[in-house]
Motif scaffolding. Structure first.
Motif, PDB file in Angstrom:
ATOM      1  N   VAL A 273       0.865  -1.187   0.000  1.00  0.00           N
ATOM      2  CA  VAL A 273       0.000   0.000   0.000  1.00  0.00           C
ATOM      3  C   VAL A 273       0.901   1.237   0.000  1.00  0.00           C
ATOM      4  N   VAL A 274       0.745   2.032  -1.034  1.00  0.00           N
ATOM      5  CA  VAL A 274       1.530   3.266  -1.152  1.00  0.00           C
ATOM      6  C   VAL A 274       0.701   4.400  -0.560  1.00  0.00           C
ATOM      7  N   VAL A 275       1.289   5.150   0.347  1.00  0.00           N
ATOM      8  CA  VAL A 275       0.536   6.227   1.001  1.00  0.00           C
ATOM      9  C   VAL A 275       1.223   7.569   0.754  1.00  0.00           C
ATOM     10  N   VAL A 276       0.453   8.505   0.200  1.00  0.00           N
ATOM     11  CA  VAL A 276       0.975   9.854  -0.030  1.00  0.00           C
ATOM     12  C   VAL A 276       0.589  10.702   1.181  1.00  0.00           C
ATOM     13  N   VAL A 277       1.584  11.127   1.930  1.00  0.00           N
ATOM     14  CA  VAL A 277       1.322  11.794   3.210  1.00  0.00           C
ATOM     15  C   VAL A 277       1.384  13.317   3.037  1.00  0.00           C
ATOM     16  N   PRO A 278       0.326  14.014   3.440  1.00  0.00           N
ATOM     17  CA  PRO A 278       0.387  15.481   3.350  1.00  0.00           C
ATOM     18  C   PRO A 278       1.401  16.050   4.334  1.00  0.00           C
ATOM     19  N   SER A 279       1.758  17.280   4.089  1.00  0.00           N
ATOM     20  CA  SER A 279       2.733  17.940   4.947  1.00  0.00           C
ATOM     21  C   SER A 279       2.248  17.981   6.401  1.00  0.00           C
ATOM     22  N   PRO A 280       3.160  17.764   7.357  1.00  0.00           N
ATOM     23  CA  PRO A 280       2.746  17.882   8.761  1.00  0.00           C
ATOM     24  C   PRO A 280       2.514  19.339   9.158  1.00  0.00           C
ATOM     25  N   ARG A 281       3.030  20.288   8.353  1.00  0.00           N
ATOM     26  CA  ARG A 281       2.775  21.703   8.646  1.00  0.00           C
ATOM     27  C   ARG A 281       1.406  22.077   8.073  1.00  0.00           C
ATOM     28  N   GLY A 282       0.912  23.195   8.410  1.00  0.00           N
ATOM     29  CA  GLY A 282      -0.355  23.666   7.839  1.00  0.00           C
ATOM     30  C   GLY A 282      -1.516  22.775   8.226  1.00  0.00           C
ATOM     31  N   ARG A 283      -1.856  21.846   7.334  1.00  0.00           N
ATOM     32  CA  ARG A 283      -3.029  21.001   7.612  1.00  0.00           C
ATOM     33  C   ARG A 283      -2.651  19.805   8.493  1.00  0.00           C
ATOM     34  N   SER A 284      -2.188  20.072   9.707  1.00  0.00           N
ATOM     35  CA  SER A 284      -1.647  18.992  10.523  1.00  0.00           C
ATOM     36  C   SER A 284      -2.731  18.000  10.954  1.00  0.00           C
ATOM     37  N   VAL A 285      -3.997  18.429  10.934  1.00  0.00           N
ATOM     38  CA  VAL A 285      -5.062  17.496  11.342  1.00  0.00           C
ATOM     39  C   VAL A 285      -5.110  16.314  10.382  1.00  0.00           C
ATOM     40  N   ILE A 286      -5.093  16.606   9.078  1.00  0.00           N
ATOM     41  CA  ILE A 286      -5.163  15.474   8.147  1.00  0.00           C
ATOM     42  C   ILE A 286      -3.866  14.674   8.181  1.00  0.00           C
TER      43      ILE A 286
END
Ligand code: M6R
Length: 369
Positions: A273-286
């Motif tokens: 399973v390949v997971v594209v992780v959003p930035s931990p800055r800014g939208r840290s909730v997601i």
């Protein structure tokens, strides 16, 4: 012609930093303002736009899905994205205040052409984002913003995709500019980061050897899943499309938040399973939410391939394979996150003995409906 590369696809992947830079060239001035005079749609008309509708197919559709996040966030104009092949058959609501954006590398895709003709018949303005000078889609549109990727020969779209994203960001920022959207620091930062982004794409290309090795090790798998959130979701869809068309494998992209609504039942021991992780800055909730998603699938046996920003330490304990991408503003992340997925699909397809430039059953431009 392949310039020493084993395939056009590899050559075109490598050309991406230049393609991105060329698409930006001359469109951002020294003061950080956008100059898109070629748009030919008068600013007065753009100020009246109350809805943007994007129509496209395949990879260009994925660029459109990403554009929606940028357009709505930066301009607050509602934006819909629709598969061109579905669009005109459902009697869509269109009027002269609707700006329709048709995205196409070839400019000859029949589904997209028919969608834009339908939109113009309803009185909407059509802006084409296209890579092929003088092709049918820009000729039939009210305006065109050309992507400057250069000729794309491989059937699988790579450099055209990145330049479509750049063009979409430019359109979004330009709409914000002419409409006088509050021009906060964020926008200034984004324009500055966009003008430097080709260096980040280059940087990703230099770190791809582990991705190639991983792809070769997965050549015997039947299924690969891709997960993302926010703009990482369309990137996941694009990663899955690349793998389908090149490696002929079962590949699916999901919004990570949807896992619990069904797809998690697919996860079993050893499933990549390949997971594209959003930035931990800014939208840290997601970011936090996707980290729990990775934990959940790993607890069920998934082999996790995590694509995460440099410095994102929270993902480390749950990544069987970690692919680092440079830090970028949230909305621009697809420009760097898509690259490892292209390399992954190309290498995996090659390891399976497939012809990457000319996959079975596919044509470079689809001129039938
Ligand atoms: O020429 P277009 O951008 O209109 O083509 C649209 C799709 O056919 C195209 O992106 C297709 O999905 C690619 N083969 C994907 O790699």
């Amino acid at each position: 012609e392949k310039g020493g590369y084993a395939s056009f696809m590899l050559k075109e992947i490598a050309e991406q930093p230049k393609a991105v830079a060329d698409t930006l060239l001359g469109r951002i001035d020294a003061s950080g303002s956008l100059t898109l005079d070629e748009l030919r749609i008068p600013p007065g008309v753009l100020r009246e736009v109350d809805k943007v509708v994007i129509v496209a197919c395949g990879t260009a559709f994925h660029a459109g899905l990403i554009a929606k996040y940028a357009i709505e966030h930066w301009t607050r104009i509602p934006c819909e994205v629709e598969l061109a092949s579905e669009f005109r058959y459902r009697d869509p609501i269109l009027d002269p205040q609707t700006l329709v954006v048709a995205i196409s590398q070839s400019g000859e895709t029949m589904d997209t052409l028919m969608a834009l003709r339908h939109a113009r018949e309803q009185g909407s303005r059509v802006l084409a984002i296209c890579n092929t000078n003088g092709s049918t889609i820009p000729r039939e549109s009210d305006a065109v913003l050309y992507t400057h990727a250069g000729p794309e020969v491989a059937v699988a779209s790579t450099k055209a995709f990145l330049t479509q994203l750049v063009a979409c960001y430019l359109v979004a920022l330009y709409l914000g500019q002419v409409r006088g959207t509050k021009w906060g620091d964020e926008i200034q930062d984004v324009i500055r980061d966009l003008s430097r982004i080709s260096g980040a794409v280059e940087q990703v290309l230099h770190t791809m050897e582990p991705v190639r090795e991983l792809a070769r090790s997965l050549a015997d798998q039947d299924t690969v899943l891709f997960l993302g959130r926010h703009v990482g979701y369309p990137v996941a869809l694009e990663g899955a499309l690349k793998l389908k068309e090149l490696a002929y494998m079962h590949a699916e992209g999901f919004a990570a938040g949807e896992l619990k609504h069904g797809p998690i039942a697919l996860v079993e021991e050893g499933l990549p399973v390949v997971v594209v992780v959003p930035s931990p800055r800014g939208r840290s909730v997601i970011h936090d939410k996707i980290v729990s998603n990775i934990q959940e699938i790993r607890a069920r046996g998934a082999r996790t391939v995590v694509i995460a920003e440099e410095g994102d330490e929270a993902v480390v304990p749950y990544a069987d394979h970690l692919v680092r991408i440079p830090v970028t503003p949230t909305l621009l992340q697809p420009l760097v996150a898509a690259v490892p997925l292209q390399v992954f699909a190309c290498e995996l397809a090659t390891a399976r003995g497939n012809e990457v430039d000319q996959p079975r059953n596919l044509a470079k431009s689809v001129t039938v409906e």
